[in-house]
Write a protein that holds these residues in place. Structure first.
Motif, short mmCIF file in Angstrom:
data_model
loop_
_atom_site.label_atom_id
_atom_site.label_comp_id
_atom_site.label_asym_id
_atom_site.label_seq_id
_atom_site.Cartn_x
_atom_site.Cartn_y
_atom_site.Cartn_z
N VAL A 74 -9.39 -5.24 0.09
CA VAL A 74 -9.06 -3.81 0.07
C VAL A 74 -9.86 -3.08 1.15
N PHE B 103 -11.17 -3.37 -8.49
CA PHE B 103 -10.53 -4.44 -7.72
C PHE B 103 -11.18 -5.80 -7.89
N TRP C 180 -11.87 -6.75 -3.81
CA TRP C 180 -12.41 -5.57 -3.15
C TRP C 180 -12.59 -5.77 -1.65
N VAL D 147 -2.61 -0.03 -4.18
CA VAL D 147 -2.94 -1.13 -3.28
C VAL D 147 -2.76 -2.36 -4.17
N LYS E 299 -14.57 1.48 -7.31
CA LYS E 299 -13.52 0.68 -6.67
C LYS E 299 -13.83 -0.81 -6.76
N VAL F 294 0.89 -1.16 0.00
CA VAL F 294 0.00 0.00 0.00
C VAL F 294 0.92 1.21 0.00
#
Length: 170
Positions: free
Chosen positions: A144, A137, A141, A166, A133, A107
């Protein structure tokens, strides 16, 4: 107002000036974006390398530096298995942050992060943001979201997240 190219040129000049001040040599560019540029720097006469990020704006420089200071003060070098760069030093005049280089998973890029409080956006904006997002991802996700929650425990709110900052191991 400066255009993007001239802001990038200034960031590169600042990175070069920082390298000269600290007896470093810029080796290669690691990345660039709207907030600045990141270069690998070698310490003269040594094999040691670090990353130096020259930021375009004072606001984003101080924001990112504050995040790295908070992480350092909390002794955080990884979050849920994701490596986090460590602050080595910074230069307020040149808007440069020197940090360790990390490998995936990681990150990084905290210029867009907020400290102490989540930014106040409308529910509609948050819904659209989360939808984007989730698309970026995919199946990752949920992980994350867990990483973001772990940062929030330190009162660091990640807003500017993408698969480039990330990053998973594979």
């Amino acid at each position: 107002m400066l255009d993007r190219k001239s802001m990038s040129d200034i960031a590169l000049e600042n990175a070069a000036a920082y390298a000269t001040r600290h007896h470093l040599r810029l080796v290669e560019r690691l990345g660039f974006g709207i907030h600045g540029t990141v270069h690998v720097a070698e310490h003269e006469g040594k094999q040691d390398q670090s990353a130096i990020k020259a930021l375009n704006s004072t606001e984003f420089y101080f924001r990112e530096r504050a995040v790295y200071e908070r992480l350092r003060d909390a002794g955080v070098s990884e979050v849920l298995g994701f490596h986090v760069p460590q602050l080595l030093r910074s230069d307020d005049e040149l808007r440069v942050i020197e940090m360790t280089i990390v490998t995936r998973p990681f990150v990084l890029d905290f210029a867009g992060a907020c400290l102490d409080a989540r930014p106040e956006f409308s529910e509609e904006i948050w819904t659209e943001w989360e939808s984007q997002k989730r698309e970026q991802f995919g199946d990752q996700w949920r992980i994350v979201e867990q990483v973001m929650s772990a940062f929030e425990e330190l009162d660091i709110y990640l807003v500017d997240i993408s698969p480039s900052n990330v990053a998973f191991a594979h």
